[in-house]
Design a protein around this motif. Structure first.
Motif, PDB file in Angstrom:
ATOM      1  N   GLN A 186       4.029  -6.085  -5.235  1.00  0.00           N
ATOM      2  CA  GLN A 186       4.865  -6.042  -4.264  1.00  0.00           C
ATOM      3  C   GLN A 186       6.090  -5.574  -4.470  1.00  0.00           C
ATOM      4  OE1 GLN A 186       4.210  -9.314  -1.258  1.00  0.00           O
ATOM      5  NE2 GLN A 186       3.120 -10.221  -2.719  1.00  0.00           N
ATOM      6  N   GLN A 187       6.981  -6.288  -5.407  1.00  0.00           N
ATOM      7  CA  GLN A 187       8.483  -5.560  -5.792  1.00  0.00           C
ATOM      8  C   GLN A 187       8.478  -4.444  -5.997  1.00  0.00           C
ATOM      9  OE1 GLN A 187       9.761  -7.649  -9.389  1.00  0.00           O
ATOM     10  NE2 GLN A 187      11.993  -7.062  -8.859  1.00  0.00           N
ATOM     11  N   GLN A 188       7.778  -3.837  -6.774  1.00  0.00           N
ATOM     12  CA  GLN A 188       7.724  -2.206  -7.191  1.00  0.00           C
ATOM     13  C   GLN A 188       7.503  -1.373  -5.998  1.00  0.00           C
ATOM     14  OE1 GLN A 188       4.826  -2.734 -10.081  1.00  0.00           O
ATOM     15  NE2 GLN A 188       6.071  -3.553 -11.888  1.00  0.00           N
ATOM     16  N   LEU A 189       6.348  -1.765  -5.100  1.00  0.00           N
ATOM     17  CA  LEU A 189       6.328  -1.232  -3.837  1.00  0.00           C
ATOM     18  C   LEU A 189       7.588  -0.898  -2.864  1.00  0.00           C
ATOM     19  CD1 LEU A 189       2.262  -1.877  -3.511  1.00  0.00           C
ATOM     20  CD2 LEU A 189       3.326  -0.013  -4.092  1.00  0.00           C
ATOM     21  N   GLU A 190       7.945  -2.164  -2.663  1.00  0.00           N
ATOM     22  CA  GLU A 190       9.071  -2.281  -1.972  1.00  0.00           C
ATOM     23  C   GLU A 190      10.140  -1.486  -2.519  1.00  0.00           C
ATOM     24  OE1 GLU A 190       9.646  -6.620  -2.003  1.00  0.00           O
ATOM     25  OE2 GLU A 190       8.177  -6.936  -0.413  1.00  0.00           O
ATOM     26  N   GLN A 191      10.328  -1.395  -3.812  1.00  0.00           N
ATOM     27  CA  GLN A 191      11.517  -0.508  -4.532  1.00  0.00           C
ATOM     28  C   GLN A 191      10.930   1.093  -4.247  1.00  0.00           C
ATOM     29  OE1 GLN A 191      14.097  -1.773  -6.058  1.00  0.00           O
ATOM     30  NE2 GLN A 191      14.849  -0.145  -7.135  1.00  0.00           N
TER      31      GLN A 191
END
Length: 379
Positions: free
Chosen positions: A249-254
């Motif tokens: 989730q963190q990487q996709l949001e980034q």
């Protein structure tokens, strides 16, 4: 560098005695650029132009200083003016480069169009054209232009790297792998490899469902360019396959900070949130994807899955109908139907149905969704 600095200091001494000497003025500008002393280069260029305001060589040097400073609009202004008066391929390239760096890819290609078949077209110029064509969604045109010239330009790592990513996006995976490997082989270490070759390599690793290799490649890219959204998306996909939902989730949001219009990444984020049972967040992700394109069936299907999981049967059915109306094979809509039918409560039956539905569905990075599901469930 010490030798360059010494030459610059000597030349400045001569220039102090003969300040109107054009050769000396040009030399101190060029030596300042070679020493990476951009304020010094700019000062000498401004002094030269005060003495010779109409000299195209000094104007071009000022444009080069703007490029080195990453002042793309300043460089554009200089080279556009020069190119309007002197139809020279090198001026065209500098103008096109300034336009490309501003994201004005069609204009960059237009400037270079008269020179596409010119004998003076360098590898760097060809690379600029194919990169801009790729950004314009004209990968086939880029390949048609570049492939006949590989015999002449095939030892340029940047060109091979750019072509590798174009081939990957065109589903020419074997050629993409060959070009990526060839680009990296031309340089001493993978860390020095052009970024597109690393992105291609990471994406091909995902196609093999080799999450660890993909993560390593995408991290190499992001160490050098933290704003490379495609690599953040690939990294998030790899984390999703490894069941690391928080990292995914963190990487996709980034990724979406740098490419907010990429519908596929919004879908991935929605599924990551579904797997994490963050259903309101999943709804928001699919709704954002839908706002970008209301005729994308998988966006409606994702909303159907969320509604079904939240027990909102009427809404789920309405979204299923919309999704199947746009895409009768919508994976998400079929999954939502399984939820509404209670089929997901029987793991064996769900597995058989899901595999049958997924096996024919192409997934990102060259594998069927069925193969990705199998890897996800086995991990």
């Amino acid at each position: 560098m010490n030798e360059v600095t010494q030459q610059l200091q000597r030349s400045e001494g001569y220039l102090a005695i003969d300040p109107d000497n054009q050769e000396l003025l040009a030399r101190v500008i060029d030596l300042s650029l070679a020493a990476a002393d951009l304020p010094r280069a700019n000062g000498h260029a401004q002094a030269a132009l005060r003495r010779y305001p109409d000299d195209p060589w000094f104007q071009a040097r000022l444009g080069q200083i703007h490029l080195a400073q990453q002042d793309w609009t300043g460089a554009e202004a200089v080279f556009a003016s020069l190119f309007s008066r002197h139809q020279d391929i090198n001026l065209a390239y500098n103008l096109a480069y300034a336009l490309q760096r501003q994201g004005r890819h069609a204009e960059a290609v237009g400037v270079m169009a008269p020179y596409e078949q010119a004998s003076e077209l360098s590898s760097a110029m060809l690379t600029l054209i194919v990169r801009s064509l790729h950004h314009m969604g004209e990968g086939d045109r880029a390949l048609a232009l570049a492939e006949p010239q590989l015999a002449r330009c095939g030892n340029d790592a940047e060109l091979l790297s750019a072509l590798s990513l174009i081939c990957f996006d065109a589903d020419r995976l074997e050629q993409a792998e060959q070009l990526s490997a060839a680009a990296m082989a031309l340089l001493p270490t993978a860390d020095a490899a052009p970024l597109e070759a690393l992105v291609t390599s990471g994406s091909l690793a995902l196609a093999r469902v080799d999450s660890d290799a993909a993560i390593a490649r995408f991290q190499q890219v992001l160490q050098r360019n933290p704003a490379e959204g495609r690599s953040w998306s690939g990294l998030g996909t790899a984390s999703l396959l490894k069941r690391d939902l928080a990292a995914a989730q963190q990487q996709l949001e980034q990724a979406l900070k740098f490419m907010p219009g990429h519908i596929g990444t919004w879908h991935l984020l929605g599924w990551a949130r579904i797997f994490a049972r963050q259903l309101d967040g999943a709804r928001a992700a699919f709704a954002q994807a839908l706002s970008l394109d209301r005729n994308f069936g998988e966006s409606h299907g994702g909303l159907a899955v969320v509604a079904a999981l939240q027990g909102q049967r009427d809404e789920a059915q309405a979204e299923i109908d919309r999704a199947l109306g746009l895409d009768r094979d919508s994976l998400a809509a079929r999954y939502a139907q399984m939820i509404l039918g209670g089929q997901t409560e029987d793991p064996v039956r769900f597995r058989a149905l899901a595999q049958r539905l997924l096996s024919s569905r192409a997934a990102p990075f060259g594998r069927t969704a069925g193969e990705l599901l199998e890897r996800y469930e086995a991990s």
